[in-house]
Design a protein around this motif. Structure first.
Motif, mmCIF file in Angstrom:
data_model
loop_
_atom_site.group_PDB
_atom_site.id
_atom_site.type_symbol
_atom_site.label_atom_id
_atom_site.label_comp_id
_atom_site.label_asym_id
_atom_site.label_seq_id
_atom_site.Cartn_x
_atom_site.Cartn_y
_atom_site.Cartn_z
ATOM 1 N N LYS A 41 39.797 56.087 49.284
ATOM 2 C CA LYS A 41 40.493 55.010 48.603
ATOM 3 C C LYS A 41 39.509 53.886 48.306
ATOM 4 C CE LYS A 41 44.246 51.774 49.121
ATOM 5 N NZ LYS A 41 45.177 51.151 50.028
ATOM 6 N N THR A 42 39.530 53.403 47.071
ATOM 7 C CA THR A 42 38.668 52.283 46.705
ATOM 8 C C THR A 42 39.469 50.997 46.776
ATOM 9 O OG1 THR A 42 39.186 52.605 44.380
ATOM 10 C CG2 THR A 42 37.203 53.685 45.195
ATOM 11 N N ASP A 43 38.792 49.936 47.095
ATOM 12 C CA ASP A 43 39.442 48.635 47.165
ATOM 13 C C ASP A 43 39.829 48.175 45.768
ATOM 14 O OD1 ASP A 43 39.024 48.533 49.897
ATOM 15 O OD2 ASP A 43 37.057 47.615 49.661
ATOM 16 N N ARG A 44 40.956 47.540 45.651
ATOM 17 C CA ARG A 44 41.424 47.059 44.351
ATOM 18 C C ARG A 44 41.046 45.593 44.133
ATOM 19 N NH1 ARG A 44 47.104 46.304 41.732
ATOM 20 N NH2 ARG A 44 46.409 46.357 39.599
ATOM 21 N N LEU A 45 41.009 44.806 45.191
ATOM 22 C CA LEU A 45 40.658 43.386 45.097
ATOM 23 C C LEU A 45 39.270 43.166 45.670
ATOM 24 C CD1 LEU A 45 43.955 41.708 46.332
ATOM 25 C CD2 LEU A 45 43.156 41.883 43.990
ATOM 26 N N SER A 46 38.530 42.279 45.045
ATOM 27 C CA SER A 46 37.225 41.912 45.578
ATOM 28 C C SER A 46 36.887 40.497 45.128
ATOM 29 C CB SER A 46 36.145 42.895 45.113
ATOM 30 O OG SER A 46 36.029 42.874 43.713
ATOM 31 N N VAL A 47 35.915 39.919 45.772
ATOM 32 C CA VAL A 47 35.417 38.597 45.394
ATOM 33 C C VAL A 47 33.923 38.704 45.160
ATOM 34 C CG1 VAL A 47 37.197 37.282 46.588
ATOM 35 C CG2 VAL A 47 35.136 37.907 47.806
ATOM 36 N N GLY A 48 33.403 37.811 44.351
ATOM 37 C CA GLY A 48 31.983 37.867 44.066
ATOM 38 C C GLY A 48 31.472 36.583 43.458
ATOM 39 N N ILE A 49 30.205 36.627 43.104
ATOM 40 C CA ILE A 49 29.503 35.503 42.497
ATOM 41 C C ILE A 49 29.123 35.923 41.080
ATOM 42 C CG2 ILE A 49 27.473 34.019 42.648
ATOM 43 C CD1 ILE A 49 29.427 33.657 44.965
ATOM 44 N N LEU A 50 29.275 35.013 40.149
ATOM 45 C CA LEU A 50 28.978 35.301 38.749
ATOM 46 C C LEU A 50 28.192 34.142 38.163
ATOM 47 C CD1 LEU A 50 29.529 36.917 36.068
ATOM 48 C CD2 LEU A 50 31.571 35.498 35.833
ATOM 49 N N THR A 51 27.157 34.475 37.431
ATOM 50 C CA THR A 51 26.446 33.476 36.642
ATOM 51 C C THR A 51 26.325 34.032 35.226
ATOM 52 O OG1 THR A 51 24.486 32.086 36.461
ATOM 53 C CG2 THR A 51 24.157 34.309 37.342
ATOM 54 N N LEU A 52 26.551 33.202 34.260
ATOM 55 C CA LEU A 52 26.490 33.617 32.861
ATOM 56 C C LEU A 52 25.223 33.049 32.239
ATOM 57 C CD1 LEU A 52 30.227 32.937 32.013
ATOM 58 C CD2 LEU A 52 29.162 35.153 32.399
#
Length: 183
Positions: A41-52
């Motif tokens: 089973k893969t996780d559906r929710l995650s958090v992360g860092i984003l830079t554009l």
């Protein structure tokens, strides 16, 4: 002998019996060992860092900002295919924007970088090799807008993100124990 086998399971509660037509199926262990497939089973929710790397602002003239930004995002996996997954992301962060006489109500010699608060959302595709490509849009809010008169304050921007997932943290349970059972 068949009654003893049925009696062995009579105290167990079977949920969703309508899926199995009120029957219990058994498979010999040797056949199971040959034909089974492990489902992780893969996780559906995650958090992360984003830079554009840039933001395109379509107001008045189409302008591009390449200033610093650092955003935290929450990601929801929408769809998964064998080689790619599609995720919706939303978040907020901080950044900076260069103010000058062309984009703000300041004197020509008073150019400066000012902090902004960013709100964003977008769609991100992640390949099996953990390469990520995303399309985002959002708004930037500057502090002390009444002093600077920044023309893009609160206006929509668009961005493209390209990245690589360096974190492989999983909350799915049972993954390790399944791989240990069947070497």
């Amino acid at each position: 002998a068949e009654n003893r086998e049925k009696d062995k399971y009579k105290n167990y509660t079977i949920f969703r019996v309508d899926y199995y037509n009120n029957r219990i199926f058994s498979v010999p262990r040797d056949l199971f060992d040959v034909l089974h497939r492990t489902y992780n089973k893969t996780d559906r929710l995650s958090v992360g860092i984003l830079t554009l790397p840039f933001k395109a602002r379509p107001q008045d003239k189409f302008t591009f900002d390449t200033e610093f930004n650092f955003n935290s995002v929450m990601s929801v996996r929408l769809k998964t295919w064998p080689t790619v997954s599609l995720n919706w992301q939303g978040g907020a962060g901080i950044g900076s924007v260069g103010l000058n006489s062309n984009n703000a109500n300041i004197e020509a010699g008073d150019a400066q970088d000012v902090a902004v608060l960013t709100f964003l959302t977008g769609i991100m595709a992640e390949g099996k090799e953990r390469v990520q490509v995303g399309l985002y849009f959002g708004v930037d809010q500057i502090n002390n807008q009444e002093n600077f008169g920044w023309k893009s304050n609160g206006n929509l921007w668009f961005g493209v993100g390209i990245g690589f997932n360096i974190f492989e943290i999983s909350l799915a349970k049972g993954e390790q124990s399944q791989s240990n059972k069947n070497p």
